[in-house]
Design an enzyme around this catalytic site. Structure first.
Site, short mmCIF file in Angstrom:
data_model
loop_
_atom_site.label_atom_id
_atom_site.label_comp_id
_atom_site.label_asym_id
_atom_site.label_seq_id
_atom_site.Cartn_x
_atom_site.Cartn_y
_atom_site.Cartn_z
N PHE A 162 0.90 -0.75 0.10
CA PHE A 162 -0.44 -0.04 -0.31
C PHE A 162 0.90 1.31 -0.06
O PHE A 162 0.58 2.49 -0.21
CB PHE A 162 -0.93 0.17 0.89
CG PHE A 162 0.05 0.52 2.36
CD1 PHE A 162 -0.02 1.55 2.27
CD2 PHE A 162 0.16 -1.14 3.41
CE1 PHE A 162 0.38 2.17 4.05
CE2 PHE A 162 0.85 -0.58 4.96
CZ PHE A 162 0.81 0.73 4.78
N LYS A 186 -1.41 -7.03 -9.20
CA LYS A 186 -2.32 -7.37 -8.02
C LYS A 186 -2.55 -6.65 -6.91
O LYS A 186 -1.26 -6.35 -5.96
CB LYS A 186 -2.91 -8.04 -7.66
CG LYS A 186 -3.67 -9.29 -6.92
CD LYS A 186 -3.89 -8.32 -5.67
CE LYS A 186 -3.15 -8.51 -4.35
NZ LYS A 186 -3.60 -7.59 -3.58
N GLU A 189 -5.07 -4.27 -1.68
CA GLU A 189 -6.40 -4.04 -1.83
C GLU A 189 -6.69 -2.40 -0.64
O GLU A 189 -7.76 -1.84 -1.07
CB GLU A 189 -6.96 -4.92 -0.84
CG GLU A 189 -6.98 -5.57 0.80
CD GLU A 189 -5.13 -5.76 0.85
OE1 GLU A 189 -4.82 -5.96 -0.65
OE2 GLU A 189 -5.08 -6.34 2.04
N SER A 239 6.03 -7.66 3.02
CA SER A 239 6.65 -7.53 4.27
C SER A 239 7.05 -8.74 4.32
O SER A 239 6.26 -9.75 3.69
CB SER A 239 5.23 -7.21 5.19
OG SER A 239 4.02 -8.49 4.97
N CYS A 294 9.56 1.81 3.47
CA CYS A 294 10.96 0.26 3.65
C CYS A 294 12.10 0.82 3.90
O CYS A 294 13.37 0.53 4.31
CB CYS A 294 10.26 -0.58 2.47
SG CYS A 294 11.77 -0.07 0.98
N GLU A 392 10.16 -4.15 12.43
CA GLU A 392 9.89 -2.98 11.47
C GLU A 392 7.86 -2.94 12.99
O GLU A 392 7.24 -3.41 12.91
CB GLU A 392 9.63 -3.61 10.80
CG GLU A 392 8.30 -2.25 9.72
CD GLU A 392 8.89 -3.01 8.12
OE1 GLU A 392 8.42 -4.27 8.13
OE2 GLU A 392 9.53 -2.43 7.05
P1 NAD Z 1 1.98 -6.95 2.92
O1 NAD Z 1 3.18 -7.75 3.11
O2 NAD Z 1 0.64 -7.10 3.84
O3 NAD Z 1 0.81 -6.82 1.20
C1 NAD Z 1 1.75 -6.49 0.28
C2 NAD Z 1 1.17 -7.88 -0.65
O4 NAD Z 1 0.57 -8.84 -0.19
C3 NAD Z 1 -0.39 -6.72 -1.25
O5 NAD Z 1 -1.05 -6.81 -2.08
C4 NAD Z 1 -1.46 -7.78 -0.05
O6 NAD Z 1 -2.47 -7.98 -0.94
C5 NAD Z 1 -0.64 -9.01 -0.34
N1 NAD Z 1 -0.63 -9.97 0.27
C6 NAD Z 1 -0.92 -10.19 1.79
N2 NAD Z 1 -1.02 -11.35 3.01
C7 NAD Z 1 -0.69 -12.11 1.15
C8 NAD Z 1 -0.90 -13.57 2.32
N3 NAD Z 1 -0.70 -14.38 3.47
N4 NAD Z 1 -0.99 -14.94 0.86
C9 NAD Z 1 -0.59 -13.78 -0.74
N5 NAD Z 1 -0.31 -12.14 -0.60
C10 NAD Z 1 -0.73 -11.35 0.58
O7 NAD Z 1 2.69 -5.33 2.80
P2 NAD Z 1 2.14 -3.70 2.84
O8 NAD Z 1 1.83 -3.93 4.09
O9 NAD Z 1 1.02 -3.60 2.05
O10 NAD Z 1 2.76 -3.07 2.64
C11 NAD Z 1 4.15 -2.85 3.73
C12 NAD Z 1 5.45 -4.07 3.64
O11 NAD Z 1 5.57 -3.58 2.53
C13 NAD Z 1 6.22 -3.37 4.81
O12 NAD Z 1 7.28 -4.46 5.24
C14 NAD Z 1 7.19 -2.54 3.45
O13 NAD Z 1 8.54 -2.50 4.77
C15 NAD Z 1 7.71 -3.17 2.88
N6 NAD Z 1 7.50 -2.74 1.05
C16 NAD Z 1 8.98 -2.84 0.88
C17 NAD Z 1 9.89 -3.02 0.19
C18 NAD Z 1 10.64 -2.72 -0.65
O14 NAD Z 1 11.57 -2.58 -1.68
N7 NAD Z 1 11.26 -3.20 0.33
C19 NAD Z 1 9.55 -1.70 -0.49
C20 NAD Z 1 7.70 -1.22 -0.05
C21 NAD Z 1 7.31 -1.30 0.80
#
Ligand code: NAD
Length: 492
Positions: A162, A186, A189, A239, A294, A392
């Site tokens: 997000f 994808k 959400e 994450s 991140c 984090e």
């Molecule tokens: P998230 O992991 O909750 O969600 C990311 C995506 O995965 C979303 O599209 C979500 O719908 C999907 N998803 C969530 N749970 C899932 C599951 N159990 N199975 C399959 N798909 C699933 O992350 P978030 O809260 O949207 O974003 C924040 C995180 O992203 C932080 O940890 C941040 O550090 C990381 N991030 C990393 C970078 C990088 O380049 N390293 C960049 C931006 C954000």
């Protein structure tokens, strides 16, 4: 009835069906903007079918022509810059300058992908001797020409978080399609409205039907795509816990996978640092985007007598932050993405107090407009092995650790399970060089609080911040979205 965000399949918006939905909320006001369909496997199937159908013609379209669409797309993004910025403010809650940064950094990625004709170039070596001693051609001295070509993979999938609603999808699909692949996005959400507009504009720019599709959804939709026979590659940003699942599942199903994951980033403040730069850098890094980056520097490690000047100044600077709705006059920090994040951050603060850290500034009382707000929070004397120091938080919480020496400070960065970023503020070239070589992180800042690479460089996380071999952006992305093909030929 609240509008449900459409999918975008085969060149058009496709209404979502009647399955489970989640609310898409303006986090500054609590207003429900739309609903998001969460589990439509049929939509994911339709997107894959469309992407498979489009692949042959698109991959055979000359790369120069493919990039003409991206040049037009870049122009459209510039024309719609203010509209996209406002959408980010409303859907994500960023401040207007942060939202502009999100769009600008995304446009940088499109510009980089426009260079695909030279980035995808292979290599040729005419009249190379073949290496096998069993080769008749070699024995007879017949010259063979050899070349390496870079060719697209097929259908690629991108799953995005997000926190950068416009930029992170643009890390992926422009380079993927420039290289001749077709793509299914994808998005999170929580920010699917921004993603839908990004995809719509790509079609206005002339992207043929099926080359870029978008399906909304949650884990069920993701899991369906990860193991789908027709999907060749998966890019994920999110994450660490989800990244591990995605990497294991998709690579187990034989896909090429890159997962950019979570982080806990350390900033070392040496006693000799330029004080203004260190305060600005630490505040910008820890509190910018409300800590939801991140590349958030959420741990400050103060060396020797640095606390004497650093602590009063950083607390004062944090107090000056104006928390408000992202587009309100004078706002310098917006809300968190949702109420669940507020609860998570407050729990982390309570955990820090229990662990014995000293709370210098408490953001828990910040309640505005019914939105999802937590104010700037600063802890001193944080125990080195506590959750505040190691895990984090993804919120505006700065944890200060104290150490005696440069080596002690570097040891803190080395202990982290994450390796996204490490930063040092110092006037000493010796200290900076030693730190760079030993910190154990893939993105290093020297007197820079957020060393975010420009699109021409890979986004280079290490350790639990990345799973895979080839990162997003830069040359890595060209290699990720192409396969090498060797052609050995002779002519009579
Ligand atoms: P998230 O992991 O909750 O969600 C990311 C995506 O995965 C979303 O599209 C979500 O719908 C999907 N998803 C969530 N749970 C899932 C599951 N159990 N199975 C399959 N798909 C699933 O992350 P978030 O809260 O949207 O974003 C924040 C995180 O992203 C932080 O940890 C941040 O550090 C990381 N991030 C990393 C970078 C990088 O380049 N390293 C960049 C931006 C954000």
């Amino acid at each position: 009835m609240t509008y449900t965000i459409e999918h975008f399949i085969d060149g058009k918006k496709v209404p979502a069906g009647s399955g489970a939905t989640s609310d898409n909320v303006n986090p500054a006001t609590g207003e429900v903007l739309a609903k998001v369909s969460m589990n439509e496997i049929a939509a994911a199937e339709a997107a894959v079918e469309s992407a498979v159908r489009a692949f042959l013609e698109w991959s055979e379209t000359p790369v120069g022509e493919r990039c003409q669409v991206l040049f037009r797309y870049k122009e459209l993004l510039e024309e719609h810059f203010d509209e996209l910025t406002q959408m980010i403010v409303d859907e994500h809650g960023k401040t207007a300058p942060e939202a502009r940064g999100d769009v600008r950094r995304g446009i940088d990625c499109v510009e980089y992908a426009c260079g695909a004709p030279s980035l995808m170039m292979g290599r040729t070596l005419p009249r190379i001797a073949v290496s096998s001693s069993f080769s008749r051609e070699r024995e007879e001295g017949i010259p063979l020409d050899s070349s390496l070509e870079r060719v697209p993979l097929g259908v690629c999938v991108g799953i995005t978080p997000f926190n950068f609603p416009i930029m992170v999808p643009l890390w992926m699909w422009p380079m993927a399609v420039a290289c001749g692949n077709t793509f299914i996005l994808k998005p999170s959400e929580k920010v699917s409205l921004c993603a839908l507009r990004e995809v719509e504009l790509a079609h206005e720019a002339g992207l043929p039907d099926g080359v870029l599709n978008m399906v909304t959804g949650g884990p069920e939709v993701v899991n369906h795509l990860l193991t789908h026979n027709d999907v060749k590659a998966v890019s994920f940003v999110g994450s660490t816990s989800v990244a591990k699942h995605i990497y294991k599942t998709a690579s187990g199903a034989g896909k090429r996978v890159q997962c950019m994951a979570g982080a806990k980033n350390t900033m070392i403040i040496m006693p000799d640092a330029n004080q203004d730069a260190a305060i600005d850098g630490v505040i910008g890094s820890s509190m910018g985007n409300t800590g939801q980056r991140c590349l958030a520097g959420s741990v400050a490690v103060l060396v020797g007598d640095a606390p004497d000047w650093f602590i009063p100044r950083v607390v004062e600077a944090a107090k000056q932050i104006n928390v408000a709705k992202g587009d309100a006059a004078g706002c310098t920090m917006g809300p968190l993405i949702d109420d669940a994040s507020v609860q998570r951050v407050k729990k982390a603060i309570e955990g820090g107090i229990k662990a014995g850290a000293e709370l210098l500034l408490d953001g828990r009382t910040c309640e505005l407009n019914g939105g999802s707000f937590v104010g700037p929070t600063v802890f001193d004397n944080v125990p080195h092995d506590s959750a505040l120091a190691m895990e984090e938080i993804f919120g505006p919480v700065l944890s200060i650790l104290r150490v005696d020496t440069l080596d002690d400070a570097i040891a803190v960065t080395q202990r982290s399970p994450y390796g996204n970023m490490a930063v040092m503020f110092t006037d000493s070239g010796y200290a900076a060089n030693k730190f760079k070589d030993t910190a154990g992180a893939g993105m290093i800042g020297v007197n820079v609080g957020v060393p975010a690479p420009m699109a021409v460089f890979p986004f280079c996380g290490w350790k639990d911040s990345f799973f895979g071999t080839l990162h997003s952006n830069g040359e890595d992305s060209v290699r990720f979205y192409t396969e090498g093909r060797i052609v050995v030929s002779r002519w009579f």
